[in-house]
Design a protein around this motif. Structure first.
Motif, mmCIF file in Angstrom:
data_model
loop_
_atom_site.group_PDB
_atom_site.id
_atom_site.type_symbol
_atom_site.label_atom_id
_atom_site.label_comp_id
_atom_site.label_asym_id
_atom_site.label_seq_id
_atom_site.Cartn_x
_atom_site.Cartn_y
_atom_site.Cartn_z
ATOM 1 N N ASP A 1 54.765 62.136 34.632
ATOM 2 C CA ASP A 1 55.061 61.426 35.875
ATOM 3 C C ASP A 1 56.553 61.469 36.211
ATOM 4 O OD1 ASP A 1 52.690 58.951 34.842
ATOM 5 O OD2 ASP A 1 52.383 60.515 36.365
ATOM 6 N N THR A 2 57.352 61.984 35.317
ATOM 7 C CA THR A 2 58.783 62.087 35.556
ATOM 8 C C THR A 2 59.050 62.956 36.782
ATOM 9 O OG1 THR A 2 59.363 61.786 33.230
ATOM 10 C CG2 THR A 2 60.966 62.929 34.619
ATOM 11 N N SER A 3 59.703 62.379 37.766
ATOM 12 C CA SER A 3 59.969 63.063 39.037
ATOM 13 C C SER A 3 60.935 62.231 39.855
ATOM 14 C CB SER A 3 58.681 63.215 39.860
ATOM 15 O OG SER A 3 57.806 64.183 39.351
ATOM 16 N N VAL A 4 61.400 62.839 40.928
ATOM 17 C CA VAL A 4 62.033 62.071 41.988
ATOM 18 C C VAL A 4 60.926 61.680 42.958
ATOM 19 C CG1 VAL A 4 63.707 62.066 43.859
ATOM 20 C CG2 VAL A 4 64.221 63.287 41.745
ATOM 21 N N TYR A 5 60.833 60.385 43.235
ATOM 22 C CA TYR A 5 59.789 59.868 44.114
ATOM 23 C C TYR A 5 60.389 59.585 45.489
ATOM 24 C CZ TYR A 5 56.530 59.475 40.269
ATOM 25 O OH TYR A 5 55.677 59.768 39.235
ATOM 26 N N TYR A 6 59.670 60.042 46.506
ATOM 27 C CA TYR A 6 60.132 59.906 47.886
ATOM 28 C C TYR A 6 59.152 59.075 48.696
ATOM 29 C CZ TYR A 6 63.236 63.838 46.819
ATOM 30 O OH TYR A 6 64.191 64.656 46.267
ATOM 31 N N CYS A 7 59.708 58.184 49.484
ATOM 32 C CA CYS A 7 58.909 57.430 50.440
ATOM 33 C C CYS A 7 58.795 58.266 51.717
ATOM 34 C CB CYS A 7 59.598 56.097 50.727
ATOM 35 S SG CYS A 7 58.727 55.043 51.880
ATOM 36 N N ASN A 8 57.618 58.249 52.309
ATOM 37 C CA ASN A 8 57.361 59.051 53.510
ATOM 38 C C ASN A 8 56.706 58.196 54.589
ATOM 39 O OD1 ASN A 8 54.835 60.639 54.865
ATOM 40 N ND2 ASN A 8 56.678 61.905 54.867
ATOM 41 N N ALA A 9 57.100 58.462 55.820
ATOM 42 C CA ALA A 9 56.437 57.863 56.971
ATOM 43 C C ALA A 9 56.026 58.991 57.903
ATOM 44 C CB ALA A 9 57.362 56.900 57.693
ATOM 45 N N ARG A 10 54.772 59.021 58.265
ATOM 46 C CA ARG A 10 54.263 60.025 59.203
ATOM 47 C C ARG A 10 53.906 59.292 60.489
ATOM 48 N NH1 ARG A 10 50.648 64.676 56.913
ATOM 49 N NH2 ARG A 10 52.761 65.199 56.214
ATOM 50 N N GLN A 11 54.616 59.648 61.536
ATOM 51 C CA GLN A 11 54.548 58.877 62.772
ATOM 52 C C GLN A 11 54.296 59.793 63.948
ATOM 53 O OE1 GLN A 11 54.136 56.039 63.738
ATOM 54 N NE2 GLN A 11 55.619 55.181 65.129
#
Length: 122
Positions: free
Chosen positions: A88-98
């Motif tokens: 699970d080691t990663s850079v995690y990104y929040c995303n918004a699809r609009q």
């Protein structure tokens, strides 16, 4: 849409972390909020999503361990991660699809937070 992700860190395998994502607008006006991750040398992949109606979807690799949730009053989206594994080691990104009117006319547009690093040690 501006997104600010936080909550990453170093955790041992089997541990838990909660990621937070603050949105600059009402999350009810956003078609889909989600979390993606990108491990070093790999492509960005979907982790979990939640529609404005509350429907959720998860990558098979995290089902039963991760939970996406939201606090609409605070315009926040969370990712609770339990039983973490080294993979699970990663850079995690929040995303918004609009859906909106932009350079591609009326279309779906992706907005990204800055990323937060999650490191799971074995």
């Amino acid at each position: 849409v501006q997104l600010q992700a936080s909550g990453g860190g170093l955790v041992q395998a089997g541990g838990s972390l909660r990621l937070s994502c603050a949105a600059s607008i009402s999350i009810f006006s956003i078609n889909t909020m989600g979390w993606y991750r990108q491990a070093q040398g790999k492509q960005r992949e979907l982790v979990a999503t939640m529609t404005s109606g509350g429907s959720t979807d998860y990558a098979d690799s995290v089902k039963g361990r991760f939970t996406i949730s939201r606090d609409s009053a605070k315009n926040m989206v969370y990712l609770q991660m339990n039983s973490l594994k080294p993979e699970d080691t990663s850079v995690y990104y929040c995303n918004a699809r609009q859906f909106g009117n932009g350079h591609r006319g009326w279309n779906l547009y992706d907005y990204w937070g800055q990323g937060t690093l999650v490191t799971v040690s074995s």
